[in-house]
Design a protein around this motif. Structure first.
Motif, short mmCIF file in Angstrom:
data_model
loop_
_atom_site.label_atom_id
_atom_site.label_comp_id
_atom_site.label_asym_id
_atom_site.label_seq_id
_atom_site.Cartn_x
_atom_site.Cartn_y
_atom_site.Cartn_z
N LEU A 79 5.19 -2.55 -0.18
CA LEU A 79 4.60 -3.67 -1.09
C LEU A 79 3.22 -3.61 -1.37
O LEU A 79 2.20 -3.26 -0.55
CB LEU A 79 4.35 -4.57 -0.27
CG LEU A 79 4.01 -6.49 -0.62
CD1 LEU A 79 5.20 -6.52 -1.29
CD2 LEU A 79 3.78 -7.38 0.62
N LEU A 80 3.50 -3.71 -2.84
CA LEU A 80 2.14 -3.28 -3.78
C LEU A 80 1.37 -4.49 -3.54
O LEU A 80 1.17 -5.37 -4.74
CB LEU A 80 2.64 -2.40 -4.46
CG LEU A 80 3.34 -1.58 -4.71
CD1 LEU A 80 3.90 -0.77 -6.48
CD2 LEU A 80 1.85 -0.50 -4.29
N ASN A 81 0.32 -5.10 -2.71
CA ASN A 81 -0.14 -6.48 -2.28
C ASN A 81 -0.78 -6.67 -2.90
O ASN A 81 -1.71 -7.60 -3.15
CB ASN A 81 0.16 -7.19 -0.95
CG ASN A 81 0.05 -6.54 -0.08
OD1 ASN A 81 -0.13 -4.55 -0.11
ND2 ASN A 81 -0.63 -6.68 0.98
N ASP A 82 -1.61 -5.39 -3.44
CA ASP A 82 -2.83 -5.84 -3.55
C ASP A 82 -3.19 -5.09 -5.01
O ASP A 82 -3.85 -4.59 -5.06
CB ASP A 82 -4.33 -5.25 -2.57
CG ASP A 82 -5.68 -5.39 -2.82
OD1 ASP A 82 -5.99 -6.91 -3.46
OD2 ASP A 82 -6.09 -4.73 -2.24
N HIS A 83 -2.31 -5.41 -6.46
CA HIS A 83 -2.12 -4.75 -6.82
C HIS A 83 -2.89 -3.22 -6.77
O HIS A 83 -3.48 -2.58 -7.78
CB HIS A 83 -3.39 -5.17 -8.09
CG HIS A 83 -2.76 -7.00 -8.29
ND1 HIS A 83 -1.49 -7.30 -8.97
CD2 HIS A 83 -3.71 -7.55 -7.59
CE1 HIS A 83 -2.18 -8.57 -8.83
NE2 HIS A 83 -3.02 -8.82 -8.28
N ASP A 84 -2.43 -2.42 -5.76
CA ASP A 84 -2.40 -0.49 -5.75
C ASP A 84 -1.87 -0.35 -6.81
O ASP A 84 -0.47 0.50 -7.10
CB ASP A 84 -2.01 -0.96 -4.33
CG ASP A 84 -2.10 -2.20 -3.54
OD1 ASP A 84 -3.21 -1.34 -2.42
OD2 ASP A 84 -0.42 -2.43 -3.56
N GLU A 85 -3.01 0.44 -7.69
CA GLU A 85 -3.04 1.81 -8.20
C GLU A 85 -2.16 2.53 -7.80
O GLU A 85 -2.75 3.14 -5.96
CB GLU A 85 -4.21 2.14 -8.56
CG GLU A 85 -3.37 2.99 -10.21
CD GLU A 85 -5.10 3.54 -10.98
OE1 GLU A 85 -4.88 4.30 -11.58
OE2 GLU A 85 -6.17 2.47 -10.45
N HIS A 86 -1.28 3.81 -8.20
CA HIS A 86 -0.53 4.45 -7.39
C HIS A 86 0.09 5.41 -7.83
O HIS A 86 0.77 5.20 -9.39
CB HIS A 86 0.59 3.89 -5.93
CG HIS A 86 1.03 2.91 -7.19
ND1 HIS A 86 1.81 1.57 -7.39
CD2 HIS A 86 2.70 3.51 -7.21
CE1 HIS A 86 3.04 1.72 -7.86
NE2 HIS A 86 3.44 2.73 -7.87
N LEU A 87 0.61 6.51 -7.18
CA LEU A 87 1.30 7.34 -7.95
C LEU A 87 2.46 7.32 -7.31
O LEU A 87 2.80 7.44 -5.97
CB LEU A 87 1.30 8.88 -8.49
CG LEU A 87 -0.27 9.29 -8.91
CD1 LEU A 87 -0.37 10.90 -8.48
CD2 LEU A 87 -0.06 9.31 -10.24
N LEU A 88 4.28 7.21 -8.06
CA LEU A 88 5.18 7.53 -7.59
C LEU A 88 6.08 8.47 -8.12
O LEU A 88 5.87 9.23 -8.93
CB LEU A 88 5.68 6.08 -7.92
CG LEU A 88 7.32 5.63 -7.14
CD1 LEU A 88 7.22 5.19 -5.66
CD2 LEU A 88 7.79 4.52 -7.59
N ARG A 89 6.54 9.10 -7.07
CA ARG A 89 6.69 11.00 -7.27
C ARG A 89 8.75 10.63 -6.46
O ARG A 89 8.65 10.17 -5.20
CB ARG A 89 6.38 11.94 -6.49
CG ARG A 89 4.43 12.02 -7.07
CD ARG A 89 3.80 13.39 -6.29
NE ARG A 89 3.05 13.14 -6.50
CZ ARG A 89 1.57 12.53 -5.66
NH1 ARG A 89 2.17 12.49 -4.27
NH2 ARG A 89 0.58 13.01 -6.54
N GLY A 90 9.57 11.57 -7.41
CA GLY A 90 10.61 11.69 -6.66
C GLY A 90 10.54 12.62 -6.39
O GLY A 90 10.19 13.61 -6.54
#
Length: 141
Positions: free
Chosen positions: A88-99
């Motif tokens: 859950l990105l409940n805090d406008h979380d900046e992230h990298l999503l990797r397959g």
């Protein structure tokens, strides 16, 4: 009552492909459906990396197939993702999503809802909803 299938939205305006080929988003419920959220199936291609920062949206994501990982850019923490994982990105979380080694099939809900064919901007965000202030106010209440 709304009933919609992936088959009927495939190849329509509700199927959005990343310009770089990293993902496909099939948008089953959009703002026009008046549910207060949007609901998508997203395929993340194996071996890809996508920078995402939903500054204006909250997203819940549930993995139903494949594998990958998410890196929280604020903390540096990396979390594995596989079938049965929710984040859950409940805090406008900046992230990298990797397959990972196999395409990930993710089921996603957004609030405020996505309007239609949004794409990530240079920061990894979608544009604010036309009634963003109302959604932000409700979230703070």
């Amino acid at each position: 009552m709304l009933v919609r299938t992936l088959q009927e939205i495939s190849g329509t305006e509700r199927e959005v492909h990343a310009e770089n080929g990293n993902w496909i988003s099939r948008r089953l419920v959009l703002d026009e459906d008046k549910a207060g959220f949007s609901f998508h199936e997203t395929l993340i291609k194996a071996g890809t990396q996508t920078h995402i920062w939903y500054k204006h949206h909250i997203e819940a994501v549930y993995c139903v197939a494949g594998d990958g990982e998410i890196e929280d850019l604020k903390t540096g923490q990396i979390h594995p993702i596989r079938d049965g994982t929710l984040y859950l990105l409940n805090d406008h979380d900046e992230h990298l999503l990797r397959g990972g080694s196999a395409d990930m099939r993710l089921i996603c809900a957004f609030t405020p809802p996505i309007i239609g064919r949004e794409m990530h901007d240079e920061d990894g965000a979608y544009s604010p909803h036309p009634h963003q202030a109302d959604y932000d106010k409700a979230r703070r209440a």
